[in-house]
Design a protein around this motif. Structure first.
Motif, mmCIF file in Angstrom:
data_model
loop_
_atom_site.group_PDB
_atom_site.id
_atom_site.type_symbol
_atom_site.label_atom_id
_atom_site.label_comp_id
_atom_site.label_asym_id
_atom_site.label_seq_id
_atom_site.Cartn_x
_atom_site.Cartn_y
_atom_site.Cartn_z
ATOM 1 N N GLU A 1 0.832 -1.212 0.000
ATOM 2 C CA GLU A 1 0.000 0.000 0.000
ATOM 3 C C GLU A 1 0.865 1.260 0.000
ATOM 4 N N GLN A 2 1.920 1.253 0.790
ATOM 5 C CA GLN A 2 2.806 2.420 0.835
ATOM 6 C C GLN A 2 3.559 2.593 -0.484
ATOM 7 N N GLY A 3 3.958 1.484 -1.095
ATOM 8 C CA GLY A 3 4.630 1.541 -2.384
ATOM 9 C C GLY A 3 3.713 2.092 -3.468
ATOM 10 N N MET A 4 2.443 1.684 -3.404
ATOM 11 C CA MET A 4 1.460 2.179 -4.366
ATOM 12 C C MET A 4 1.279 3.693 -4.198
ATOM 13 N N LYS A 5 1.189 4.143 -2.977
ATOM 14 C CA LYS A 5 1.038 5.578 -2.715
ATOM 15 C C LYS A 5 2.269 6.355 -3.174
ATOM 16 N N LEU A 6 3.435 5.824 -2.898
ATOM 17 C CA LEU A 6 4.665 6.474 -3.320
ATOM 18 C C LEU A 6 4.744 6.530 -4.846
ATOM 19 N N GLY A 7 4.344 5.443 -5.501
ATOM 20 C CA GLY A 7 4.339 5.422 -6.960
ATOM 21 C C GLY A 7 3.405 6.466 -7.552
ATOM 22 N N LEU B 1 -2.314 19.031 -10.671
ATOM 23 C CA LEU B 1 -2.578 19.802 -9.451
ATOM 24 C C LEU B 1 -3.842 19.317 -8.753
ATOM 25 N N TYR B 2 -4.884 19.088 -9.533
ATOM 26 C CA TYR B 2 -6.129 18.598 -8.952
ATOM 27 C C TYR B 2 -5.928 17.212 -8.330
ATOM 28 N N ALA B 3 -5.235 16.339 -9.049
ATOM 29 C CA ALA B 3 -5.002 14.990 -8.547
ATOM 30 C C ALA B 3 -4.128 14.999 -7.291
ATOM 31 N N LYS C 1 -7.262 6.926 2.424
ATOM 32 C CA LYS C 1 -8.320 6.110 1.829
ATOM 33 C C LYS C 1 -7.958 5.592 0.431
ATOM 34 N N LEU C 2 -6.723 5.794 -0.004
ATOM 35 C CA LEU C 2 -6.334 5.365 -1.345
ATOM 36 C C LEU C 2 -6.362 3.847 -1.445
ATOM 37 N N MET C 3 -7.123 3.371 -2.431
ATOM 38 C CA MET C 3 -7.202 1.936 -2.696
ATOM 39 C C MET C 3 -6.705 1.692 -4.110
ATOM 40 N N GLY C 4 -6.397 0.468 -4.399
ATOM 41 C CA GLY C 4 -5.871 0.106 -5.704
ATOM 42 C C GLY C 4 -6.758 0.519 -6.861
ATOM 43 N N ARG C 5 -8.060 0.508 -6.670
ATOM 44 C CA ARG C 5 -8.968 0.849 -7.764
ATOM 45 C C ARG C 5 -8.847 2.300 -8.192
ATOM 46 N N TRP C 6 -8.317 3.167 -7.312
ATOM 47 C CA TRP C 6 -8.168 4.586 -7.654
ATOM 48 C C TRP C 6 -6.834 4.904 -8.321
ATOM 49 N N VAL C 7 -5.916 3.973 -8.284
ATOM 50 C CA VAL C 7 -4.595 4.226 -8.868
ATOM 51 C C VAL C 7 -4.713 4.539 -10.354
ATOM 52 N N LEU C 8 -5.540 3.805 -11.080
ATOM 53 C CA LEU C 8 -5.715 4.058 -12.507
ATOM 54 C C LEU C 8 -6.265 5.469 -12.734
ATOM 55 N N TYR D 1 -5.680 8.115 -10.934
ATOM 56 C CA TYR D 1 -4.545 9.026 -10.769
ATOM 57 C C TYR D 1 -3.581 8.955 -11.955
ATOM 58 N N LEU D 2 -3.387 7.767 -12.494
ATOM 59 C CA LEU D 2 -2.465 7.609 -13.618
ATOM 60 C C LEU D 2 -3.024 8.200 -14.911
ATOM 61 N N MET D 3 -4.314 8.103 -15.099
ATOM 62 C CA MET D 3 -4.934 8.586 -16.335
ATOM 63 C C MET D 3 -5.263 10.073 -16.303
ATOM 64 N N ARG D 4 -5.356 10.657 -15.119
ATOM 65 C CA ARG D 4 -5.804 12.050 -15.002
ATOM 66 C C ARG D 4 -4.980 13.036 -15.855
ATOM 67 N N PRO D 5 -3.660 13.066 -15.761
ATOM 68 C CA PRO D 5 -2.915 14.032 -16.579
ATOM 69 C C PRO D 5 -3.101 13.816 -18.080
ATOM 70 N N ILE D 6 -3.204 12.576 -18.496
ATOM 71 C CA ILE D 6 -3.347 12.262 -19.919
ATOM 72 C C ILE D 6 -4.708 12.712 -20.431
ATOM 73 N N LYS D 7 -5.761 12.383 -19.694
ATOM 74 C CA LYS D 7 -7.104 12.793 -20.093
ATOM 75 C C LYS D 7 -7.238 14.306 -20.093
ATOM 76 N N CYS D 8 -6.659 14.954 -19.111
ATOM 77 C CA CYS D 8 -6.753 16.412 -19.013
ATOM 78 C C CYS D 8 -5.999 17.095 -20.142
ATOM 79 N N ALA D 9 -4.880 16.547 -20.540
ATOM 80 C CA ALA D 9 -4.120 17.120 -21.653
ATOM 81 C C ALA D 9 -4.937 17.056 -22.940
ATOM 82 N N GLY D 10 -5.511 15.914 -23.224
ATOM 83 C CA GLY D 10 -6.321 15.768 -24.432
ATOM 84 C C GLY D 10 -7.560 16.648 -24.409
ATOM 85 N N ALA D 11 -8.229 16.686 -23.266
ATOM 86 C CA ALA D 11 -9.430 17.520 -23.153
ATOM 87 C C ALA D 11 -9.094 18.999 -23.304
ATOM 88 N N ALA D 12 -7.954 19.413 -22.775
ATOM 89 C CA ALA D 12 -7.554 20.817 -22.872
ATOM 90 C C ALA D 12 -7.327 21.229 -24.320
#
Length: 162
Positions: A5-11, A62-64, A74-81, A83-94
């Motif tokens: 869990e800590q490794g996931m958060k650090l990642g 910044l939002y993420a 409260k970070l769980m594995g299901r939310w990791v994706l 966080y990973l997709m947020r910058p990519i989706k935001c770049a395309g939407a912008a």
């Protein structure tokens, strides 16, 4: 389980920091003229859209990062994706939102300055969820003629007799 869990958060936090600082750094490289070509495409030809995409990624990061801080425990594995997709989706939407503004399809008419477009792109990245809601409403209005959810199947079928 604790270390996983800590490794996931650090990642997640390292990924967001790399995306955030990397986007700002790339904007600086483009502005300085040191970056001439990316994957065979001349930067000068797509400079405005690169700036907008990178600004959208900065806003999304910044939002993420804010949400990561607020919900760290409260970070769980299901939310990791997410966080990973947020910058990519935001770049395309912008980028696409700036194109929609420039084309006149969306009513906000930014000044022709690069700074205004970058500012809009940042706000799109930061407020991605709200922007997607507005784009969905716009799409419904343009293609359905009303701002209501269409029936299952897209509304193209005729009602069947029971």
């Amino acid at each position: 389980m604790f270390w996983k869990e800590q490794g996931m958060k650090l990642g997640v936090v390292l990924y967001l920091l790399v995306c955030f600082t990397g986007s700002l750094w790339l904007m600086g490289l483009i502005k300085s003229g040191m970056l001439v070509e990316i994957a065979g495409v001349r930067v000068a030809d797509t400079e405005t859209y690169l700036y907008c995409g990178l600004a959208g990624a900065v806003g999304g990061c910044l939002y993420a990062m804010r949400l990561f801080h607020d919900f760290y425990d409260k970070l769980m594995g299901r939310w990791v994706l997410w966080y990973l997709m947020r910058p990519i989706k935001c770049a395309g939407a912008a980028v696409m939102t700036v194109v929609l503004f420039e084309s006149g399809i969306m009513l906000l008419q930014p000044t022709n300055s690069l700074e205004a477009k970058i500012g809009i792109a940042f706000l799109v990245g930061f407020g991605y969820g709200k922007v997607m809601d507005k784009l969905k409403a716009l799409t419904e209005t343009l293609f359905n003629g009303k701002n209501e959810p269409s029936p299952p199947g897209g509304g193209d079928e005729t009602p069947r007799a029971k």
